[in-house]
Structures are given as C-alpha cells and as structure tokens.
Scaffold this motif. Structure first.
Motif, PDB file in Angstrom:
ATOM      1  N   VAL A 101      34.974  48.339  31.179  1.00  0.00           N
ATOM      2  CA  VAL A 101      33.599  48.725  31.498  1.00  0.00           C
ATOM      3  C   VAL A 101      33.143  49.770  30.487  1.00  0.00           C
ATOM      4  O   VAL A 101      33.818  50.770  30.252  1.00  0.00           O
ATOM      5  N   ILE A 150      60.000  58.284  40.518  1.00  0.00           N
ATOM      6  CA  ILE A 150      59.000  58.988  41.314  1.00  0.00           C
ATOM      7  C   ILE A 150      59.636  59.434  42.623  1.00  0.00           C
ATOM      8  O   ILE A 150      60.205  58.611  43.349  1.00  0.00           O
ATOM      9  N   LYS A 168      50.245  54.408  33.521  1.00  0.00           N
ATOM     10  CA  LYS A 168      50.837  55.617  34.098  1.00  0.00           C
ATOM     11  C   LYS A 168      51.751  55.280  35.268  1.00  0.00           C
ATOM     12  O   LYS A 168      52.507  56.120  35.736  1.00  0.00           O
ATOM     13  N   VAL A 215      36.786  55.806  28.175  1.00  0.00           N
ATOM     14  CA  VAL A 215      35.480  56.142  27.614  1.00  0.00           C
ATOM     15  C   VAL A 215      35.168  57.531  28.156  1.00  0.00           C
ATOM     16  O   VAL A 215      35.575  57.861  29.265  1.00  0.00           O
ATOM     17  N   GLY A 266      40.664  59.823  42.023  1.00  0.00           N
ATOM     18  CA  GLY A 266      41.863  59.857  41.187  1.00  0.00           C
ATOM     19  C   GLY A 266      41.794  60.930  40.111  1.00  0.00           C
ATOM     20  O   GLY A 266      41.042  61.903  40.221  1.00  0.00           O
ATOM     21  N   GLU A 296      38.344  43.282  32.131  1.00  0.00           N
ATOM     22  CA  GLU A 296      37.287  43.607  31.178  1.00  0.00           C
ATOM     23  C   GLU A 296      37.120  45.115  31.204  1.00  0.00           C
ATOM     24  O   GLU A 296      37.206  45.730  32.261  1.00  0.00           O
ATOM     25  N   ILE A 298      45.445  60.185  28.002  1.00  0.00           N
ATOM     26  CA  ILE A 298      46.476  61.085  27.473  1.00  0.00           C
ATOM     27  C   ILE A 298      46.788  60.703  26.025  1.00  0.00           C
ATOM     28  O   ILE A 298      47.726  61.200  25.437  1.00  0.00           O
ATOM     29  N   HIS A 338      42.601  45.344  26.624  1.00  0.00           N
ATOM     30  CA  HIS A 338      41.144  45.198  26.514  1.00  0.00           C
ATOM     31  C   HIS A 338      40.675  45.117  25.060  1.00  0.00           C
ATOM     32  O   HIS A 338      39.641  44.538  24.767  1.00  0.00           O
ATOM     33  N   GLY A 385      44.383  51.684  38.684  1.00  0.00           N
ATOM     34  CA  GLY A 385      45.507  52.557  39.036  1.00  0.00           C
ATOM     35  C   GLY A 385      45.533  52.744  40.550  1.00  0.00           C
ATOM     36  O   GLY A 385      44.808  52.064  41.279  1.00  0.00           O
ATOM     37  N   PRO A 386      46.377  53.663  41.048  1.00  0.00           N
ATOM     38  CA  PRO A 386      46.460  53.862  42.502  1.00  0.00           C
ATOM     39  C   PRO A 386      45.105  54.175  43.148  1.00  0.00           C
ATOM     40  O   PRO A 386      44.835  53.702  44.257  1.00  0.00           O
ATOM     41  N   ALA A 387      44.235  54.917  42.467  1.00  0.00           N
ATOM     42  CA  ALA A 387      42.937  55.255  43.044  1.00  0.00           C
ATOM     43  C   ALA A 387      42.066  54.001  43.202  1.00  0.00           C
ATOM     44  O   ALA A 387      41.500  53.755  44.272  1.00  0.00           O
ATOM     45  N   GLY A 440      39.966  46.368  35.445  1.00  0.00           N
ATOM     46  CA  GLY A 440      41.149  47.118  35.016  1.00  0.00           C
ATOM     47  C   GLY A 440      42.052  46.223  34.207  1.00  0.00           C
ATOM     48  O   GLY A 440      41.578  45.380  33.447  1.00  0.00           O
TER      49      GLY A 440
HETATM   50  P1  FAD Z   1      45.336  55.706  36.327  1.00  0.00           P
HETATM   51  O1  FAD Z   1      46.646  55.428  36.941  1.00  0.00           O
HETATM   52  O2  FAD Z   1      45.293  56.372  34.995  1.00  0.00           O
HETATM   53  O3  FAD Z   1      44.560  54.316  36.278  1.00  0.00           O
HETATM   54  C1  FAD Z   1      43.332  54.153  35.648  1.00  0.00           C
HETATM   55  C2  FAD Z   1      43.134  52.692  35.313  1.00  0.00           C
HETATM   56  O4  FAD Z   1      41.788  52.458  34.926  1.00  0.00           O
HETATM   57  C3  FAD Z   1      43.988  52.181  34.154  1.00  0.00           C
HETATM   58  O5  FAD Z   1      44.544  50.949  34.490  1.00  0.00           O
HETATM   59  C4  FAD Z   1      42.993  51.982  33.014  1.00  0.00           C
HETATM   60  O6  FAD Z   1      43.369  50.933  32.156  1.00  0.00           O
HETATM   61  C5  FAD Z   1      41.741  51.632  33.793  1.00  0.00           C
HETATM   62  N1  FAD Z   1      40.513  51.955  33.073  1.00  0.00           N
HETATM   63  C6  FAD Z   1      40.194  53.124  32.469  1.00  0.00           C
HETATM   64  N2  FAD Z   1      38.966  53.052  31.935  1.00  0.00           N
HETATM   65  C7  FAD Z   1      38.506  51.806  32.210  1.00  0.00           C
HETATM   66  C8  FAD Z   1      37.286  51.121  31.912  1.00  0.00           C
HETATM   67  N3  FAD Z   1      36.298  51.714  31.232  1.00  0.00           N
HETATM   68  N4  FAD Z   1      37.127  49.831  32.316  1.00  0.00           N
HETATM   69  C9  FAD Z   1      38.127  49.202  33.022  1.00  0.00           C
HETATM   70  N5  FAD Z   1      39.305  49.812  33.343  1.00  0.00           N
HETATM   71  C10 FAD Z   1      39.487  51.088  32.929  1.00  0.00           C
HETATM   72  N6  FAD Z   1      52.344  61.316  39.682  1.00  0.00           N
HETATM   73  C11 FAD Z   1      53.055  61.557  40.806  1.00  0.00           C
HETATM   74  O7  FAD Z   1      52.475  61.785  41.868  1.00  0.00           O
HETATM   75  N7  FAD Z   1      54.425  61.539  40.778  1.00  0.00           N
HETATM   76  C12 FAD Z   1      55.139  61.251  39.661  1.00  0.00           C
HETATM   77  O8  FAD Z   1      56.373  61.232  39.688  1.00  0.00           O
HETATM   78  C13 FAD Z   1      54.401  60.973  38.461  1.00  0.00           C
HETATM   79  N8  FAD Z   1      55.063  60.651  37.324  1.00  0.00           N
HETATM   80  C14 FAD Z   1      54.364  60.344  36.207  1.00  0.00           C
HETATM   81  C15 FAD Z   1      55.056  59.966  35.052  1.00  0.00           C
HETATM   82  C16 FAD Z   1      54.388  59.628  33.887  1.00  0.00           C
HETATM   83  C17 FAD Z   1      55.151  59.215  32.668  1.00  0.00           C
HETATM   84  C18 FAD Z   1      52.958  59.698  33.876  1.00  0.00           C
HETATM   85  C19 FAD Z   1      52.185  59.343  32.614  1.00  0.00           C
HETATM   86  C20 FAD Z   1      52.241  60.078  35.014  1.00  0.00           C
HETATM   87  C21 FAD Z   1      52.927  60.393  36.191  1.00  0.00           C
HETATM   88  N9  FAD Z   1      52.240  60.770  37.360  1.00  0.00           N
HETATM   89  C22 FAD Z   1      52.967  61.020  38.499  1.00  0.00           C
HETATM   90  C23 FAD Z   1      50.776  60.959  37.394  1.00  0.00           C
HETATM   91  C24 FAD Z   1      50.067  59.681  37.855  1.00  0.00           C
HETATM   92  O9  FAD Z   1      50.447  58.707  36.973  1.00  0.00           O
HETATM   93  C25 FAD Z   1      48.533  59.760  37.844  1.00  0.00           C
HETATM   94  O10 FAD Z   1      48.067  60.883  38.536  1.00  0.00           O
HETATM   95  C26 FAD Z   1      47.954  58.496  38.513  1.00  0.00           C
HETATM   96  O11 FAD Z   1      48.374  57.334  37.817  1.00  0.00           O
HETATM   97  C27 FAD Z   1      46.447  58.565  38.552  1.00  0.00           C
HETATM   98  O12 FAD Z   1      45.935  57.411  39.112  1.00  0.00           O
HETATM   99  P2  FAD Z   1      44.449  56.928  38.811  1.00  0.00           P
HETATM  100  O13 FAD Z   1      44.266  55.695  39.618  1.00  0.00           O
HETATM  101  O14 FAD Z   1      43.509  58.056  38.995  1.00  0.00           O
HETATM  102  O15 FAD Z   1      44.405  56.614  37.262  1.00  0.00           O
END
Ligand code: FAD
Length: 287
Positions: free
Chosen positions: A84, A50, A43, A224, A257, A82, A116, A155, A15-17, A36
C-alpha cells in the motif's frame, strides 16, 4: 486502476497487529481485506526464540508464524500481496492505493510496523538525483535507460517486473530469500550493496566485490513514511498518534502495533490490533 468492491475494513500489514485486527473484524462478520506478505512478517520469521508470547513459551518465530498462518487459513482470511502506497480519507470512506490498484473501505486499520532497515550509504545524498523509492512512479524518466533495483521484500518484485517494460536493462538485487516471481530478462545480482557513489547524480552501486553502473537506482523497502502513507494523519515522535480506541485523528482510521509506538512486542501488537478492529466495528455499526 481497479476498485473491485467496497470493504468494511481494510487492514494494512500482516504482522501480529494486522492479523489480529483481521481475525476480529471477520469474527464480527465484516468484509475485511488484508494487505501484507504471505510470510506474514519478517519480524516473526527471523525471531530465534520467543519467551513472552502467552501460551507459547520458547517458541521460534517461524513456529509462531506458522500458528498464525494456520489460524487465518482456518478462518479463510487471505493476504493480498500488494504494497500500500497511500490511504486517502475521502469523507465517508477511504481510498487505499497500491502500485497498480485502488481499493475502497469504510474503515482502515494501519498495522505496518516500523522499519529497521538501515539505509545504504549515499542513499540520502542522491535521493531525487538518481536514487528513488518508487520505481513505478519514476518509470517514465528511465525509458530506455539502465536501472538497478534493490528490493527488501517480495513487494519490490512487482516494481522490477514493471520496470522491464520501460528500461533498456533492469538489474535486481534481492535483500531477502526466496525470490518469488522475477520476469525473464531481469538480471538478478545476489550481492550486498555497500555504497552509492556519483557526482551531482548517482552513478554506481558498489558491492563488497565489484560495482554496478546504472542511470537510476531504486531502494524498495517494506515501509513507507507514516505521514506519506496517510496524508493528514497526526504523528507523534515518529508514530501514529492514537487514543485508547487506537483511533487516529481521522475518524474511521485506526492504527495498531509497532507503528503506534513502544514497546515493540508481539502481544502488545496483537492486543492493539484487536482493540483497533473492535472499535472499527463499532464505528461501522454506528454509521
Ligand atoms: P510487523 O510484525 O513489523 O508487521 C508489519 C507487516 O506489515 C509486515 O509484514 C510488512 O511487510 C507489512 N507492511 C508494512 N508496510 C506495508 C505496506 N505499505 N503495504 C503492505 N504491507 C506492509 N517481540 C516480543 O514480544 N518478543 C520477542 O521475543 C521478540 N523477538 C524479536 C526478535 C527479532 C529478531 C525481532 C526483529 C523482533 C522481535 N520482537 C519480539 C518484536 C516484534 O517482532 C514486533 O514488535 C512485532 O512484530 C510488531 O508487530 P506489528 O504487527 O506491529 O508489525
């Protein structure tokens, strides 16, 4: 189990993080591996509009995802698809295990987001009694038996494909689209699970229209539990406990994140990914 090489930094999550962490690690010339999904994050792809991502007013999640994908492609960063399962602190390095492989890195950024996904009614009742979360782990129990696998992301396909070699029959119920690589012989059911029922053991998965009998049911989500993912890590209110460097209680292990807590927002996630990676770089350089 294969250890191909030792990475400077392993990023878990796309994801973005995670993407932001990987970009910053690569800019600092570190050997980085990212786990990933190629679609980066559900998300991102599912957000209709956005308005608060700096410089991208009114963008759709899909367009923002494509911009991220383009960015990492230009930097030659690939996503290893894959899942993790666990990160083990080994003292001077980390062992990162996926279903089939083991990888090593000197530092790790965990950016797995938060789940979620609602559970299926009955899932918790029958957990350990015919319901499981790791098909490959429990595969020996289901030798020559009928297994149903509910997969929440790509996965899960790996586990279903593996199960085909063990079970007498495998049903796959995908909760996402499109399916990528399911082996011939696995029966795909495009139905929405409603409930798991049974007596002292799970017996049936009910759908809106119909039911499926099996010996074992696996619910394979994209996440997980954090303390299960990283044994020994400190958790506070369901999130990784981190300091201002995004470092956890385990030296060299960072988090970024949604998995570090609210607000759940893209820019907060991307910013934390950057802070985590740059501090991981300092950690690497000071060793
Ligand atoms: P995520 O985006 O959840 O990414 C995590 C990634 O890790 C995923 O690809 C997942 O598959 C992967 N992963 C997880 N566990 C494992 C593992 N064990 N092994 C390998 N890969 C794994 N935020 C805003 O700022 N503005 C908005 O307008 C907004 N709109 C949204 C609309 C919707 C419908 C949703 C659901 C969310 C929205 N958000 C918005 C919130 C935003 O999506 C999240 O805060 C953001 O995506 C978090 O980023 P992240 O990188 O922490 O995690």
């Amino acid at each position: 189990l294969i250890v191909d090489q030792r990475y400077d930094l392993i990023v878990i999550g796309s994801g973005p993080a995670g993407i932001s962490a990987a970009i910053n690690g690569v800019i600092r010339k570190k050997k980085v591996k990212v786990f990933g999904i190629s679609d980066l994050s559900e998300k991102l792809t599912k957000a209709p509009r956005i308005d608060n991502y700096l410089g991208f007013f009114g963008v759709s999640g899909m367009d923002l995802k494509n911009s991220f994908a383009n960015h990492i492609q230009k930097m030659d960063i690939q996503i290893t698809e894959e899942k993790v399962d666990a990160v083990y602190a080994m003292g001077d390095h980390f062992a990162v295990s996926t279903r089939l492989n083991m990888y090593e890195a000197t530092s790790v950024v965990v950016a797995t987001g938060v789940s979620i996904k609602k559970s299926i009614p009955g899932e918790d009742v029958f957990l350990g009694k015919g319901v499981g979360y790791c098909a490959t782990c429990d595969a020996p129990i289901y030798k020559n038996k009928v297994v149903a696998i509910v997969g929440y992301d790509v996965h899960a396909e790996e586990e279903a494909n593996f199960m085909l070699d063990v079970a007498s029959k495998v049903y796959y119920i995908p909760m996402y689209k499109p399916i990528k690589k399911i082996r011939e012989g696995i029966e795909i059911l495009e139905k929405k699970p409603k409930e798991i029922i049974g007596d002292d053991h799970a017996k049936k998965l009910l759908f809106q229209d119909g039911e499926l009998e099996a010996d074992g049911f696996f619910i394979l989500k994209d996440s997980v539990d954090l303390d299960q993912l990283v044994p020994g890590v400190e958790i506070a209110e369901g999130h990784f406990k981190v300091d201002r460097h995004m470092e956890t209680n385990i030296p060299g292990l960072y988090a970024a994140g949604d998995c570090t807590g609210k607000p759940y927002q893209y820019l907060k996630a991307a910013g934390e990914g950057q802070v985590a990676a740059l501090n991981a770089v300092s950690y690497l350089d000071n060793r």
